[in-house]
Design a protein around this motif. Structure first.
Motif, PDB file in Angstrom:
ATOM      1  N   GLY A  93      39.050  42.162  24.721  1.00 34.65           N
ATOM      2  CA  GLY A  93      39.554  43.148  25.672  1.00 34.65           C
ATOM      3  C   GLY A  93      38.429  43.782  26.457  1.00 34.65           C
ATOM      4  O   GLY A  93      38.518  43.949  27.675  1.00 34.65           O
ATOM      5  N   LYS A  94      37.340  44.132  25.782  1.00 38.33           N
ATOM      6  CA  LYS A  94      36.179  44.709  26.476  1.00 38.33           C
ATOM      7  C   LYS A  94      35.563  43.686  27.418  1.00 38.33           C
ATOM      8  O   LYS A  94      35.173  44.013  28.546  1.00 38.33           O
ATOM      9  CB  LYS A  94      35.128  45.206  25.474  1.00 38.33           C
ATOM     10  N   ALA A  95      35.485  42.440  26.958  1.00 37.97           N
ATOM     11  CA  ALA A  95      34.952  41.382  27.819  1.00 37.97           C
ATOM     12  C   ALA A  95      35.804  41.238  29.074  1.00 37.97           C
ATOM     13  O   ALA A  95      35.279  41.084  30.182  1.00 37.97           O
ATOM     14  CB  ALA A  95      34.906  40.065  27.046  1.00 37.97           C
ATOM     15  N   ALA A  96      37.123  41.301  28.902  1.00 36.01           N
ATOM     16  CA  ALA A  96      38.020  41.183  30.053  1.00 36.01           C
ATOM     17  C   ALA A  96      37.829  42.342  31.021  1.00 36.01           C
ATOM     18  O   ALA A  96      37.860  42.154  32.244  1.00 36.01           O
ATOM     19  CB  ALA A  96      39.472  41.130  29.576  1.00 36.01           C
ATOM     20  N   ARG A  97      37.611  43.539  30.485  1.00 39.70           N
ATOM     21  CA  ARG A  97      37.408  44.702  31.358  1.00 39.70           C
ATOM     22  C   ARG A  97      36.100  44.585  32.136  1.00 39.70           C
ATOM     23  O   ARG A  97      36.029  44.946  33.311  1.00 39.70           O
ATOM     24  CB  ARG A  97      37.447  45.991  30.533  1.00 39.70           C
ATOM     25  N   LEU A  98      35.056  44.078  31.477  1.00 36.26           N
ATOM     26  CA  LEU A  98      33.782  43.885  32.169  1.00 36.26           C
ATOM     27  C   LEU A  98      33.922  42.844  33.278  1.00 36.26           C
ATOM     28  O   LEU A  98      33.386  43.011  34.381  1.00 36.26           O
ATOM     29  CB  LEU A  98      32.700  43.457  31.180  1.00 36.26           C
TER      30      LEU A  98
END
Length: 203
Positions: A93-98
């Motif tokens: 999820g964090k990777a997707a937000r970045l």
């Protein structure tokens, strides 16, 4: 005016490039590739057009450098996010937000597509490799802890490629991607969460 020009001349080459790219990135985020114009950047910084051409050759050179600049920022922020996690765990999820921040808010997806449609072909590679390494390490650890065979690196590469493709497409199409299949009321964030949940099951 002349004294201001002399002060700017004393900047190092790297400092001048950095300032130009930061200004170009702001216009890219606000208006897209068409907003990144040598004349307006030069005017904002009190430079001549020739000064910007000195650093980047031409507008196309500036745009290519801007894409690489955004990519390096993404890698730096990704590295900080991995270090801040305090553990070897992986958060898709964090990777997707970045990735969404890079492709959509900063305009990197529109810039990359504009360059590609203009005949440009990327010569570099590996921008997402830290993301692949992070995911693959987490997948390998989970597999070994469960007594399973370690996953193939290629599978981790494919998972990140798929996540990148989804966030890239969303940045370009906005809500049109979801509307095309009748999902008019589904927020893009919810769709991306669904995608990351699906990929987490595969990882």
């Amino acid at each position: 005016m002349e004294s201001q020009v002399r002060r700017r001349v004393r900047r190092t080459v790297e400092a001048s490039r950095q300032t130009i790219l930061e200004t170009a990135e702001r216009y890219l985020a606000e208006e897209g590739p068409h907003g990144v114009k040598v004349q307006r950047i030069a005017r904002d910084l009190g430079l001549t057009d020739a000064a910007i051409h000195y650093h980047f050759g031409n507008r196309e050179g500036l745009l290519e450098a801007l894409l690489r600049f955004s990519g390096r920022r993404f890698v730096d922020e990704l590295t900080l996010a991995m270090e801040a996690s305090g553990s070897p765990s992986f958060d898709l999820g964090k990777a997707a937000r970045l990735l969404t921040d890079l492709y959509e808010r900063r305009g990197a997806a529109r810039l990359a597509m504009w360059l590609i449609l203009s005949g440009w072909s990327p010569s570099g590679g590996g921008m997402l490799q830290p993301l692949v390494d992070w995911l693959h390490e987490a997948r390998t650890r989970r597999a070994l802890e469960s007594g399973l065979t370690a996953p193939q690196l290629e599978d981790s590469q494919k998972l990140i490629a798929l996540l990148s493709a989804v966030t890239f497409a969303q940045a370009l199409s906005g809500d049109a991607l979801l509307r095309s299949v009748g999902l008019q009321a589904l927020p893009r964030e919810d769709f991306l969460s669904w995608v990351t949940d699906l990929l987490e099951q595969e990882s």
